[in-house]
Design a protein around this motif. Structure first.
Motif, PDB file in Angstrom:
ATOM      1  N   LEU A  40       4.220  10.945  -5.314  1.00 22.20           N
ATOM      2  CA  LEU A  40       2.901  10.643  -4.767  1.00 22.20           C
ATOM      3  C   LEU A  40       1.928  10.249  -5.871  1.00 22.20           C
ATOM      4  O   LEU A  40       1.078   9.374  -5.686  1.00 22.20           O
ATOM      5  CB  LEU A  40       2.381  11.843  -3.980  1.00 22.20           C
ATOM      6  CG  LEU A  40       3.122  12.098  -2.652  1.00 22.20           C
ATOM      7  CD1 LEU A  40       2.878  13.516  -2.161  1.00 22.20           C
ATOM      8  CD2 LEU A  40       2.705  11.082  -1.601  1.00 22.20           C
ATOM      9  N   ALA A  41       2.046  10.879  -7.026  1.00 26.54           N
ATOM     10  CA  ALA A  41       1.198  10.506  -8.163  1.00 26.54           C
ATOM     11  C   ALA A  41       1.508   9.090  -8.627  1.00 26.54           C
ATOM     12  O   ALA A  41       0.603   8.309  -8.964  1.00 26.54           O
ATOM     13  CB  ALA A  41       1.398  11.495  -9.308  1.00 26.54           C
ATOM     14  N   ALA A  42       2.789   8.725  -8.613  1.00 27.62           N
ATOM     15  CA  ALA A  42       3.207   7.401  -9.081  1.00 27.62           C
ATOM     16  C   ALA A  42       2.653   6.284  -8.205  1.00 27.62           C
ATOM     17  O   ALA A  42       2.427   5.166  -8.688  1.00 27.62           O
ATOM     18  CB  ALA A  42       4.726   7.315  -9.133  1.00 27.62           C
ATOM     19  N   ILE A  43       2.408   6.578  -6.912  1.00 24.25           N
ATOM     20  CA  ILE A  43       1.885   5.542  -6.019  1.00 24.25           C
ATOM     21  C   ILE A  43       0.398   5.729  -5.727  1.00 24.25           C
ATOM     22  O   ILE A  43      -0.161   5.063  -4.860  1.00 24.25           O
ATOM     23  CB  ILE A  43       2.688   5.485  -4.701  1.00 24.25           C
ATOM     24  CG1 ILE A  43       2.619   6.809  -3.947  1.00 24.25           C
ATOM     25  CG2 ILE A  43       4.125   5.102  -4.963  1.00 24.25           C
ATOM     26  CD1 ILE A  43       3.369   6.777  -2.627  1.00 24.25           C
ATOM     27  N   GLY A  44      -0.249   6.650  -6.443  1.00 20.47           N
ATOM     28  CA  GLY A  44      -1.698   6.786  -6.344  1.00 20.47           C
ATOM     29  C   GLY A  44      -2.216   7.467  -5.103  1.00 20.47           C
ATOM     30  O   GLY A  44      -3.367   7.254  -4.709  1.00 20.47           O
ATOM     31  N   SER A  45      -1.409   8.315  -4.479  1.00 18.19           N
ATOM     32  CA  SER A  45      -1.845   9.022  -3.273  1.00 18.19           C
ATOM     33  C   SER A  45      -2.484  10.345  -3.672  1.00 18.19           C
ATOM     34  O   SER A  45      -1.809  11.374  -3.785  1.00 18.19           O
ATOM     35  CB  SER A  45      -0.661   9.261  -2.332  1.00 18.19           C
ATOM     36  OG  SER A  45      -1.070   9.995  -1.196  1.00 18.19           O
ATOM     37  N   TRP A  57      -8.071   5.580   3.290  1.00 20.37           N
ATOM     38  CA  TRP A  57      -7.281   6.783   3.592  1.00 20.37           C
ATOM     39  C   TRP A  57      -6.345   7.116   2.430  1.00 20.37           C
ATOM     40  O   TRP A  57      -6.226   8.265   2.030  1.00 20.37           O
ATOM     41  CB  TRP A  57      -6.496   6.541   4.879  1.00 20.37           C
ATOM     42  CG  TRP A  57      -5.641   7.672   5.342  1.00 20.37           C
ATOM     43  CD1 TRP A  57      -4.333   7.895   5.044  1.00 20.37           C
ATOM     44  CD2 TRP A  57      -6.032   8.752   6.208  1.00 20.37           C
ATOM     45  NE1 TRP A  57      -3.879   9.034   5.661  1.00 20.37           N
ATOM     46  CE2 TRP A  57      -4.901   9.584   6.377  1.00 20.37           C
ATOM     47  CE3 TRP A  57      -7.217   9.091   6.848  1.00 20.37           C
ATOM     48  CZ2 TRP A  57      -4.927  10.735   7.165  1.00 20.37           C
ATOM     49  CZ3 TRP A  57      -7.236  10.233   7.635  1.00 20.37           C
ATOM     50  CH2 TRP A  57      -6.111  11.037   7.791  1.00 20.37           C
ATOM     51  N   GLN A  58      -5.700   6.087   1.892  1.00 16.98           N
ATOM     52  CA  GLN A  58      -4.784   6.283   0.775  1.00 16.98           C
ATOM     53  C   GLN A  58      -5.520   6.840  -0.435  1.00 16.98           C
ATOM     54  O   GLN A  58      -4.983   7.655  -1.184  1.00 16.98           O
ATOM     55  CB  GLN A  58      -4.127   4.943   0.408  1.00 16.98           C
ATOM     56  CG  GLN A  58      -3.393   4.905  -0.922  1.00 16.98           C
ATOM     57  CD  GLN A  58      -1.936   5.275  -0.784  1.00 16.98           C
ATOM     58  OE1 GLN A  58      -1.577   5.961   0.165  1.00 16.98           O
ATOM     59  NE2 GLN A  58      -1.123   4.831  -1.711  1.00 16.98           N
ATOM     60  N   LEU A  59      -6.781   6.409  -0.630  1.00 20.14           N
ATOM     61  CA  LEU A  59      -7.573   6.866  -1.766  1.00 20.14           C
ATOM     62  C   LEU A  59      -8.300   8.171  -1.478  1.00 20.14           C
ATOM     63  O   LEU A  59      -9.109   8.621  -2.282  1.00 20.14           O
ATOM     64  CB  LEU A  59      -8.583   5.777  -2.159  1.00 20.14           C
ATOM     65  CG  LEU A  59      -7.964   4.457  -2.660  1.00 20.14           C
ATOM     66  CD1 LEU A  59      -9.053   3.427  -2.905  1.00 20.14           C
ATOM     67  CD2 LEU A  59      -7.143   4.696  -3.926  1.00 20.14           C
ATOM     68  N   PHE A  60      -8.018   8.765  -0.328  1.00 15.87           N
ATOM     69  CA  PHE A  60      -8.591  10.059   0.058  1.00 15.87           C
ATOM     70  C   PHE A  60     -10.108   9.990   0.225  1.00 15.87           C
ATOM     71  O   PHE A  60     -10.819  10.960  -0.009  1.00 15.87           O
ATOM     72  CB  PHE A  60      -8.201  11.119  -0.981  1.00 15.87           C
ATOM     73  CG  PHE A  60      -8.109  12.513  -0.422  1.00 15.87           C
ATOM     74  CD1 PHE A  60      -8.102  12.761   0.933  1.00 15.87           C
ATOM     75  CD2 PHE A  60      -8.005  13.604  -1.278  1.00 15.87           C
ATOM     76  CE1 PHE A  60      -8.016  14.055   1.429  1.00 15.87           C
ATOM     77  CE2 PHE A  60      -7.919  14.902  -0.795  1.00 15.87           C
ATOM     78  CZ  PHE A  60      -7.920  15.127   0.560  1.00 15.87           C
ATOM     79  N   LEU A  74       0.825  -1.205   0.000  1.00 19.15           N
ATOM     80  CA  LEU A  74       0.000   0.000   0.000  1.00 19.15           C
ATOM     81  C   LEU A  74       0.857   1.253   0.000  1.00 19.15           C
ATOM     82  O   LEU A  74       0.602   2.207  -0.743  1.00 19.15           O
ATOM     83  CB  LEU A  74      -0.924  -0.017   1.222  1.00 19.15           C
ATOM     84  CG  LEU A  74      -1.894   1.156   1.370  1.00 19.15           C
ATOM     85  CD1 LEU A  74      -2.882   1.186   0.216  1.00 19.15           C
ATOM     86  CD2 LEU A  74      -2.632   1.067   2.702  1.00 19.15           C
ATOM     87  N   ALA A  75       1.898   1.251   0.828  1.00 22.75           N
ATOM     88  CA  ALA A  75       2.777   2.411   0.932  1.00 22.75           C
ATOM     89  C   ALA A  75       3.572   2.656  -0.345  1.00 22.75           C
ATOM     90  O   ALA A  75       4.065   3.759  -0.567  1.00 22.75           O
ATOM     91  CB  ALA A  75       3.736   2.247   2.110  1.00 22.75           C
ATOM     92  N   GLN A  76       3.680   1.630  -1.193  1.00 26.89           N
ATOM     93  CA  GLN A  76       4.403   1.765  -2.454  1.00 26.89           C
ATOM     94  C   GLN A  76       3.479   1.889  -3.649  1.00 26.89           C
ATOM     95  O   GLN A  76       3.923   1.829  -4.802  1.00 26.89           O
ATOM     96  CB  GLN A  76       5.355   0.572  -2.618  1.00 26.89           C
ATOM     97  CG  GLN A  76       6.469   0.561  -1.571  1.00 26.89           C
ATOM     98  CD  GLN A  76       7.265  -0.726  -1.557  1.00 26.89           C
ATOM     99  OE1 GLN A  76       7.060  -1.609  -2.365  1.00 26.89           O
ATOM    100  NE2 GLN A  76       8.195  -0.828  -0.608  1.00 26.89           N
ATOM    101  N   GLY A  77       2.175   2.067  -3.380  1.00 25.23           N
ATOM    102  CA  GLY A  77       1.236   2.360  -4.452  1.00 25.23           C
ATOM    103  C   GLY A  77       0.524   1.164  -5.050  1.00 25.23           C
ATOM    104  O   GLY A  77      -0.292   1.334  -5.960  1.00 25.23           O
ATOM    105  N   ARG A  78       0.775  -0.050  -4.556  1.00 24.64           N
ATOM    106  CA  ARG A  78       0.092  -1.225  -5.099  1.00 24.64           C
ATOM    107  C   ARG A  78      -1.205  -1.437  -4.310  1.00 24.64           C
ATOM    108  O   ARG A  78      -1.370  -2.384  -3.539  1.00 24.64           O
ATOM    109  CB  ARG A  78       1.018  -2.441  -5.016  1.00 24.64           C
ATOM    110  CG  ARG A  78       2.253  -2.294  -5.894  1.00 24.64           C
ATOM    111  CD  ARG A  78       3.104  -3.553  -5.904  1.00 24.64           C
ATOM    112  NE  ARG A  78       3.777  -3.789  -4.641  1.00 24.64           N
ATOM    113  CZ  ARG A  78       4.940  -3.230  -4.282  1.00 24.64           C
ATOM    114  NH1 ARG A  78       5.542  -2.372  -5.097  1.00 24.64           N
ATOM    115  NH2 ARG A  78       5.494  -3.502  -3.114  1.00 24.64           N
ATOM    116  N   VAL A  79      -2.126  -0.511  -4.543  1.00 23.41           N
ATOM    117  CA  VAL A  79      -3.330  -0.426  -3.713  1.00 23.41           C
ATOM    118  C   VAL A  79      -4.227  -1.645  -3.895  1.00 23.41           C
ATOM    119  O   VAL A  79      -4.715  -2.229  -2.916  1.00 23.41           O
ATOM    120  CB  VAL A  79      -4.100   0.871  -4.019  1.00 23.41           C
ATOM    121  CG1 VAL A  79      -5.367   0.959  -3.179  1.00 23.41           C
ATOM    122  CG2 VAL A  79      -3.215   2.086  -3.779  1.00 23.41           C
ATOM    123  N   ALA A  80      -4.471  -2.042  -5.138  1.00 24.93           N
ATOM    124  CA  ALA A  80      -5.375  -3.166  -5.389  1.00 24.93           C
ATOM    125  C   ALA A  80      -4.825  -4.459  -4.787  1.00 24.93           C
ATOM    126  O   ALA A  80      -5.578  -5.243  -4.182  1.00 24.93           O
ATOM    127  CB  ALA A  80      -5.601  -3.329  -6.890  1.00 24.93           C
TER     128      ALA A  80
END
Length: 423
Positions: free
Chosen positions: A301-306, A125-128, A85-91
């Motif tokens: 932050l854009a690269a990891i989807g935050s 939270w990560q997806l705002f 999650l912290a590295q942008g692999r949300v799914a």
């Protein structure tokens, strides 16, 4: 389908090649065990403990069919998912969290299930998704009685963050302070809660209390065992040192926070430290450095989807470009993230005020007046007293520039009234 307890006992017995007599004796007779295995008689707690010992299991491993060591394996899976999650692999992270939550529920591992529910809240939270995150945190809190202190503290930390972003700073602060009073002696948990207090206090005029939290946290940081908690504290404490004129200490804290986050693979948080450092550099007047730091933070932050991070870093970058004499570019930057900025009241107020400053720089004083008034109202309703004071001063200056002196004095007075309010 859940395996019945009697069937599980029979499966474990036959898997070892034992007869019913070999398992049951000397503590129980074969006939009683036969009834237990068919489900016609439930085992007593004493018998369950006896059988578990014979199998080399704990009582709960036998009762719920837990494989030995499964709790540790599931916690490790959640830790790995949190790094995803912290590295942008949300799914990927969300899929892992949901799977662990289901397994933990089946094995009656309330502490692990609580952690999994918290991790699912972190996805929101990560997806705002502030309201979604708050609901998920409340779902996690249903099992908080089984959770370790650090996890209970983190649930409160994030819940209070949701309330703050929803414009309810008073409730956010009160909840953290209540948790601090109820907390057992645990440096990680206490450091987590002190970190949660600092930003809301700073924004609502409680500088003295925020400084007390920062000073207390410095001592706890030396005793804490979780590097992510220590890093989060350093990032928050930097705000205090900057405000009281200790820019050197603030910069040291942000650099240390970034290092610690990177050391545990928390790329999103490391990027947020760069965002915070860009803010610091802007206030020090080092605009070229600030622009470089904020651009890097935004891109990471854009690269990891935050989305929340992208919105905040972009807004700060727009402020830098305005100060560098590029109001048109600043306006474009704000417009590009306007939908994201409307999701939380602090960003909405800041963005509206910045649009007012841009309008002023472009000579449209009517629009500047309207936008600054709107920003002041948003910030006042949310008890963001420090931000409201700054906005009121800008509004007064714009009104004075138009010759509207009585209104300017009124704006200045409103700002002073806001500043005198302390949570």
């Amino acid at each position: 389908m859940t395996e019945p307890l009697g069937a599980r006992i029979r499966r474990l017995r036959t898997g070892r090649g034992w007869t019913q007599r070999e398992l049951a004796e000397p503590g129980y007779d074969r006939g009683f065990l036969a009834k237990v295995e068919t489900g016609s008689r439930p085992p007593s707690e004493e018998m369950l403990a006896y059988l578990a010992e014979r199998f080399g299991l704990t009582v709960d491993e036998l009762r719920y069919g837990r494989p030995p060591g499964v709790a540790g394996e599931l916690r490790a899976a959640l830790d790995e998912g949190y790094r995803d999650l912290a590295q942008g692999r949300v799914a990927d992270a969300e899929t892992r969290f949901a799977s662990v939550a289901k397994q933990a529920a089946g094995y009656h591992l309330d502490d692990v299930e609580c952690y999994a529910r918290f991790c699912l809240a972190e996805v929101k939270w990560q997806l705002f998704d502030v309201s979604g995150a708050q609901k998920a945190l409340e779902h996690a809190e249903e099992l908080a009685g089984a959770a370790p202190p650090w996890l209970r503290a983190m649930i409160v930390h994030r819940w209070s963050g949701c309330r703050y972003l929803s414009g309810d700073a008073g409730t956010a602060i009160a909840r953290v302070e209540e948790a601090l009073r109820m907390l057992p002696a645990d440096p990680d948990a206490e450091l987590c809660l002190l970190s949660a207090l600092i930003h809301p206090l700073m924004e609502t005029g409680g500088l003295r209390r925020a400084q007390e939290a920062a000073v207390a946290g410095r001592g706890l940081a030396r005793a804490a065992t979780r590097p992510d908690f220590v890093a989060r504290f350093h990032r928050q404490a930097a705000q205090v040192w900057q405000t009281i004129g200790r820019a050197d200490r603030a910069d040291e804290d942000l650099i240390e926070a970034s290092r610690l986050f990177a050391s545990v693979g928390f790329d999103r948080d490391a990027a947020r430290c760069r965002w915070a450092r860009g803010y610091l550099l802007r206030h020090l007047g080092r605009l070229d450095e600030a622009r470089a730091e904020l651009t890097a933070a935004r891109d990471q932050l854009a690269a990891i989807g935050s989305e929340e991070g992208v919105a905040g870093a972009t807004l700060e970058l727009a402020e830098v470009r305005l100060r560098q004499g590029a109001p048109g570019e600043a306006a474009s930057l704000v417009a590009g993230v306007r939908d994201l900025l409307s999701r939380d009241v602090e960003s909405l107020g800041e963005a509206t005020g910045l649009r007012g400053q841009i309008a002023q720089a472009q000579g449209d004083l009517t629009a500047a007046t309207r936008l600054l008034r709107e920003a002041f109202e948003i910030q006042t309703r949310a008890s963001l007293h420090g931000a409201a004071l700054s906005t009121a001063l800008r509004l007064g200056d714009v009104l004075r520039e138009q010759g509207r002196l009585a209104e300017a004095i009124e704006a200045y007075q409103h700002g002073l009234d806001s500043a005198s309010t302390d949570t």
